[in-house]
Design an enzyme around this catalytic site. Structure first.
Site, PDB file in Angstrom:
ATOM      1  N   ILE A 104       0.843  -1.209   0.000  1.00  0.00           N
ATOM      2  CA  ILE A 104       0.000   0.000   0.000  1.00  0.00           C
ATOM      3  C   ILE A 104       0.873   1.253   0.000  1.00  0.00           C
ATOM      4  O   ILE A 104       2.044   1.210   0.392  1.00  0.00           O
ATOM      5  CB  ILE A 104      -0.939   0.057   1.235  1.00  0.00           C
ATOM      6  N   ASP A 110       6.034   2.396  -1.689  1.00  0.00           N
ATOM      7  CA  ASP A 110       6.092   1.199  -0.846  1.00  0.00           C
ATOM      8  C   ASP A 110       6.151   1.541   0.642  1.00  0.00           C
ATOM      9  O   ASP A 110       5.638   0.803   1.474  1.00  0.00           O
ATOM     10  CB  ASP A 110       7.395   0.442  -1.182  1.00  0.00           C
ATOM     11  N   TRP A 135      11.772  -3.340   6.108  1.00  0.00           N
ATOM     12  CA  TRP A 135      11.076  -2.435   5.191  1.00  0.00           C
ATOM     13  C   TRP A 135      11.563  -1.008   5.287  1.00  0.00           C
ATOM     14  O   TRP A 135      11.166  -0.174   4.483  1.00  0.00           O
ATOM     15  CB  TRP A 135       9.560  -2.464   5.484  1.00  0.00           C
ATOM     16  N   ASN A 136      12.414  -0.690   6.261  1.00  0.00           N
ATOM     17  CA  ASN A 136      12.587   0.752   6.498  1.00  0.00           C
ATOM     18  C   ASN A 136      13.528   1.466   5.520  1.00  0.00           C
ATOM     19  O   ASN A 136      13.306   2.633   5.233  1.00  0.00           O
ATOM     20  CB  ASN A 136      12.959   1.036   7.958  1.00  0.00           C
ATOM     21  N   THR A 184      13.394 -11.434  15.982  1.00  0.00           N
ATOM     22  CA  THR A 184      13.541 -12.266  14.780  1.00  0.00           C
ATOM     23  C   THR A 184      15.000 -12.693  14.639  1.00  0.00           C
ATOM     24  O   THR A 184      15.287 -13.860  14.337  1.00  0.00           O
ATOM     25  CB  THR A 184      13.124 -11.484  13.505  1.00  0.00           C
ATOM     26  N   LEU A 216      25.351 -24.891  12.148  1.00  0.00           N
ATOM     27  CA  LEU A 216      26.648 -24.221  12.309  1.00  0.00           C
ATOM     28  C   LEU A 216      26.931 -23.257  11.158  1.00  0.00           C
ATOM     29  O   LEU A 216      28.001 -23.257  10.561  1.00  0.00           O
ATOM     30  CB  LEU A 216      27.784 -25.241  12.429  1.00  0.00           C
ATOM     31  N   GLU A 252      22.012  -7.410  11.970  1.00  0.00           N
ATOM     32  CA  GLU A 252      21.885  -5.965  12.217  1.00  0.00           C
ATOM     33  C   GLU A 252      20.507  -5.770  12.822  1.00  0.00           C
ATOM     34  O   GLU A 252      19.496  -5.885  12.122  1.00  0.00           O
ATOM     35  CB  GLU A 252      21.986  -5.188  10.900  1.00  0.00           C
ATOM     36  N   CYS A 254      16.709   2.250  12.619  1.00  0.00           N
ATOM     37  CA  CYS A 254      17.310   1.477  13.709  1.00  0.00           C
ATOM     38  C   CYS A 254      18.204   2.349  14.575  1.00  0.00           C
ATOM     39  O   CYS A 254      18.360   2.109  15.756  1.00  0.00           O
ATOM     40  CB  CYS A 254      18.102   0.312  13.137  1.00  0.00           C
ATOM     41  N   GLU A 296      28.882  -4.713   8.762  1.00  0.00           N
ATOM     42  CA  GLU A 296      28.722  -4.567   7.317  1.00  0.00           C
ATOM     43  C   GLU A 296      29.536  -3.358   6.882  1.00  0.00           C
ATOM     44  O   GLU A 296      29.928  -2.539   7.693  1.00  0.00           O
ATOM     45  CB  GLU A 296      27.251  -4.324   6.961  1.00  0.00           C
TER      46      GLU A 296
HETATM   47  P1  NAD Z   1      11.375  -7.971  11.276  1.00  0.00           P
HETATM   48  O1  NAD Z   1      12.363  -8.617  12.173  1.00  0.00           O
HETATM   49  O2  NAD Z   1       9.939  -8.154  11.583  1.00  0.00           O
HETATM   50  O3  NAD Z   1      11.574  -8.475   9.777  1.00  0.00           O
HETATM   51  C1  NAD Z   1      12.816  -8.369   9.104  1.00  0.00           C
HETATM   52  C2  NAD Z   1      12.842  -9.390   7.973  1.00  0.00           C
HETATM   53  O4  NAD Z   1      12.838 -10.708   8.538  1.00  0.00           O
HETATM   54  C3  NAD Z   1      11.619  -9.328   7.056  1.00  0.00           C
HETATM   55  O5  NAD Z   1      12.006  -9.573   5.734  1.00  0.00           O
HETATM   56  C4  NAD Z   1      10.761 -10.446   7.599  1.00  0.00           C
HETATM   57  O6  NAD Z   1       9.829 -10.957   6.665  1.00  0.00           O
HETATM   58  C5  NAD Z   1      11.826 -11.484   7.944  1.00  0.00           C
HETATM   59  N1  NAD Z   1      11.387 -12.523   8.873  1.00  0.00           N
HETATM   60  C6  NAD Z   1      10.421 -12.461   9.815  1.00  0.00           C
HETATM   61  N2  NAD Z   1      10.294 -13.654  10.452  1.00  0.00           N
HETATM   62  C7  NAD Z   1      11.225 -14.488   9.905  1.00  0.00           C
HETATM   63  C8  NAD Z   1      11.592 -15.843  10.127  1.00  0.00           C
HETATM   64  N3  NAD Z   1      10.976 -16.596  11.027  1.00  0.00           N
HETATM   65  N4  NAD Z   1      12.589 -16.369   9.389  1.00  0.00           N
HETATM   66  C9  NAD Z   1      13.231 -15.612   8.468  1.00  0.00           C
HETATM   67  N5  NAD Z   1      12.904 -14.336   8.191  1.00  0.00           N
HETATM   68  C10 NAD Z   1      11.917 -13.771   8.913  1.00  0.00           C
HETATM   69  O7  NAD Z   1      11.764  -6.427  11.220  1.00  0.00           O
HETATM   70  P2  NAD Z   1      10.988  -5.249  10.474  1.00  0.00           P
HETATM   71  O8  NAD Z   1       9.765  -4.901  11.268  1.00  0.00           O
HETATM   72  O9  NAD Z   1      10.842  -5.573   9.031  1.00  0.00           O
HETATM   73  O10 NAD Z   1      12.068  -4.069  10.583  1.00  0.00           O
HETATM   74  C11 NAD Z   1      12.207  -3.264  11.695  1.00  0.00           C
HETATM   75  C12 NAD Z   1      13.353  -3.737  12.566  1.00  0.00           C
HETATM   76  O11 NAD Z   1      14.558  -3.770  11.807  1.00  0.00           O
HETATM   77  C13 NAD Z   1      13.628  -2.780  13.710  1.00  0.00           C
HETATM   78  O12 NAD Z   1      13.826  -3.510  14.889  1.00  0.00           O
HETATM   79  C14 NAD Z   1      14.896  -2.072  13.301  1.00  0.00           C
HETATM   80  O13 NAD Z   1      15.659  -1.576  14.361  1.00  0.00           O
HETATM   81  C15 NAD Z   1      15.600  -3.149  12.563  1.00  0.00           C
HETATM   82  N6  NAD Z   1      16.620  -2.563  11.666  1.00  0.00           N
HETATM   83  C16 NAD Z   1      17.940  -2.698  11.994  1.00  0.00           C
HETATM   84  C17 NAD Z   1      18.924  -2.110  11.194  1.00  0.00           C
HETATM   85  C18 NAD Z   1      20.384  -2.241  11.522  1.00  0.00           C
HETATM   86  O14 NAD Z   1      21.208  -2.037  10.627  1.00  0.00           O
HETATM   87  N7  NAD Z   1      20.770  -2.551  12.747  1.00  0.00           N
HETATM   88  C19 NAD Z   1      18.545  -1.402  10.054  1.00  0.00           C
HETATM   89  C20 NAD Z   1      17.197  -1.290   9.751  1.00  0.00           C
HETATM   90  C21 NAD Z   1      16.235  -1.881  10.575  1.00  0.00           C
END
Ligand code: NAD
Length: 502
Positions: free
Chosen positions: A31, A99, A157-158, A238, A250, A256, A290, A468
């Site tokens: 959306i 997006d 998604w961010n 996650t 392993l 991140e 993040c 990274e």
């Molecule tokens: P999320 O953990 O819900 O999802 C991240 C990705 O993991 C998505 O593609 C999701 O579909 C996938 N995923 C979910 N469950 C899974 C599973 N069981 N197995 C494999 N993949 C799975 O996070 P979000 O809501 O998409 O993003 C927000 C989070 O990302 C925030 O906590 C933010 O801080 C973090 N983030 C961290 C950084 C960093 O560089 N440290 C950068 C951007 C966002």
């Protein structure tokens, strides 16, 4: 208002090992959160789609047409992808803004950063040496680096195109095949990236884009025996689950994860520079970052002067449509996410927080159909309140006073996360002392959210593991192999008389 009507969105087919196919997994609805309109309904990847992508990736990665390329030859593909992104920057920006609801100025910058990432890792590939190690015996010793094979990249998604590029570019540079699983709220820009990669001429099968449910396609990628490494960016819970699954086979993972980053304002800081930096640090990207500087520590001696000025400036930020060039704070990614942010503010109020500004959705016709939330500043709670400990991932700042260096170091470190921090002071030795004492992977001094692809990035504590970016970023996707090559050409003396008798 930017007119994006001539830009068509990707048709929703998935890029499965180099073939455009309709997914056979669960339905995904992308959306435009600025007005709630539907961008595209598509089918995500099922396990069967993932299995097909993996089989094609195995074949493509093992093909001498790819395996046999010299580093400078492989680098050409990275440069071509960078060129393709740059040539399509407006298109990519619009797709990503639709997006995610981000402003066009931000999505243009993210696309530019993604192009820079591909270019950088092309250059790293061309200029990285392998090691002739110091000889300590009768053998020539050297250590070389080889691709791991298949790498999975799982992204949130961010900032999709930038976080996708940070994984895909070094992994391809290293000679791997890459399977990307973007988040379900932002599948389109990653599919657009697949089109660009295809046009850049990367051999078929080396790259896949598989949006879909984390539990289905995400799980497959983590558990599959042929996936040699997962690079994950997303939430801490996650990431922790993925690390457990990876431990079973392993497999190395880089994680991140989330943050609750402290920003510290000392009494000697330049007030205007600091206010601008604090607002940018937490309210740009509508706080969905993040590294958002979500906990603000202000030295008690300037607290009563600084906080009202910050609140007044925050109230003047322009909240608006992502395509309006004047907008500083656009809509959030999704209505569900906006509601989760609102619930955090409700919770903070119940914990005793005072709302200094914001704390609600903006009023007015231009906002009524979008996932908007006002930049919000809270005060009056301690560092142990839930609003100070948990990641909100929205435009919500909590302000806390501190007394001295020891106090602010203790409060900053008293948190499960350790991603980033910001220090505002004119006293460089103090910034150095405090920066070294704070447990975060990045420290910004008199700036915030500046990024360079040449500078490694990653978190401490619950913010993740691994780094990274930077030259070493490519090596994370390689296996190191050492050689000992005999220089004597004579039987080992250990065999002694046994050899003469034979
Ligand atoms: P999320 O953990 O819900 O999802 C991240 C990705 O993991 C998505 O593609 C999701 O579909 C996938 N995923 C979910 N469950 C899974 C599973 N069981 N197995 C494999 N993949 C799975 O996070 P979000 O809501 O998409 O993003 C927000 C989070 O990302 C925030 O906590 C933010 O801080 C973090 N983030 C961290 C950084 C960093 O560089 N440290 C950068 C951007 C966002």
């Amino acid at each position: 208002m930017y007119d994006a009507s001539n830009i068509t969105l990707p048709d929703g087919k998935l890029f499965v090992g180099g073939e455009w196919e309709t997914g056979t997994g669960a339905e995904i609805t992308s959306i435009f959160p600025a007005d709630g309109s539907v961008n595209r309904v598509l089918h995500g990847a099922s396990r069967a789609d993932g299995e097909r992508a993996i089989a094609r990736a195995i074949a493509a990665q093992a093909d001498p047409a790819w395996r046999g390329l010299k580093p400078h030859e492989r680098a050409r593909f990275l440069y071509a992808i960078a060129d393709g992104i740059e040539a399509n920057i407006d298109r990519i920006a619009v797709i990503q803004s639709r997006d995610t609801g981000k402003t066009l100025s931000e999505t243009r910058a993210l696309a530019g950063s993604a192009a820079g990432t591909f270019r950088y890792f092309g250059a790293v590939l061309e200029t990285s040496d392998e090691d002739l190690t110091v000889q300590r015996g009768n053998a020539l010793t050297l250590s070389v680096f080889e691709p791991l094979g298949l790498v999975a990249a799982i992204t949130p998604w961010n900032s999709p195109i930038a976080s996708d590029a940070q994984k895909i570019a070094p992994a391809l540079a290293a000679g791997n095949a890459v399977l990307l699983k973007p988040a379900s709220w932002s599948p389109l820009v990653s599919l657009e990236l697949a089109r660009i990669v295809e046009e850049a001429g990367l051999p078929k099968g080396l790259f896949s884009v598989l949006p879909g449910a984390g539990r289905e396609i995400g799980n497959l990628l983590v558990e599959h025996p042929d996936i040699a490494r997962v690079s994950f960016t997303g939430g801490t819970s996650t990431g922790r689950m993925l690390a457990r699954q990876a431990a079973e086979k392993l497999m190395p993972v880089s994680l991140e994860l989330g943050g609750k980053s402290p920003t510290i304002v000392f009494e000697d800081a330049d007030i205007n520079q600091t206010i601008a930096g604090v607002m940018f640090g937490v309210f740009s990207s509508t706080g969905q970052s993040c590294i958002a500087g979500a906990r603000l520590f202000v030295q008690r001696s300037i607290y009563d002067e600084f906080v009202p000025k910050l609140v007044a400036a925050t109230k003047r930020l322009k909240v608006g449509h992502p395509f309006d060039p004047a907008t500083q704070v656009a809509s959030m990614v999704h209505f569900e996410h906006r509601d989760s942010v609102a619930q955090y503010v409700t919770m903070a109020r119940a914990e005793g927080a005072e709302v200094l500004c914001g704390g609600e959705a903006p009023d007015g016709d231009e906002y009524k159909n979008g996932a908007y939330y006002l930049p919000t500043i809270l005060a009056g709670v301690g560092n142990d309140a839930r609003i100070c400990r948990e990641e909100v991932f929205g435009p919500v700042l909590v302000v806390l006073p501190f007394d001295d260096e020891a106090d602010v170091i203790a409060q900053s470190n008293d948190n499960d996360y350790g991603l980033a921090s910001g220090l505002w002071t004119r006293d460089f030795p103090k910034a150095w002392r405090v920066g070294r004492a704070i447990s975060t992977g990045t420290v910004w001094v008199n700036t915030y959210k500046q990024f360079s692809i040449s500078t490694p990035f990653g978190g401490e504590k619950d913010s993740g593991m691994g780094r990274e970016k930077g030259r070493e970023g490519m090596r994370a996707y390689m296996a190191q192999k050492s050689f000992y090559v005999d220089l004597i050409g004579a039987p080992h003396p250990w065999a002694g008389a046994a050899l003469e008798a034979s």
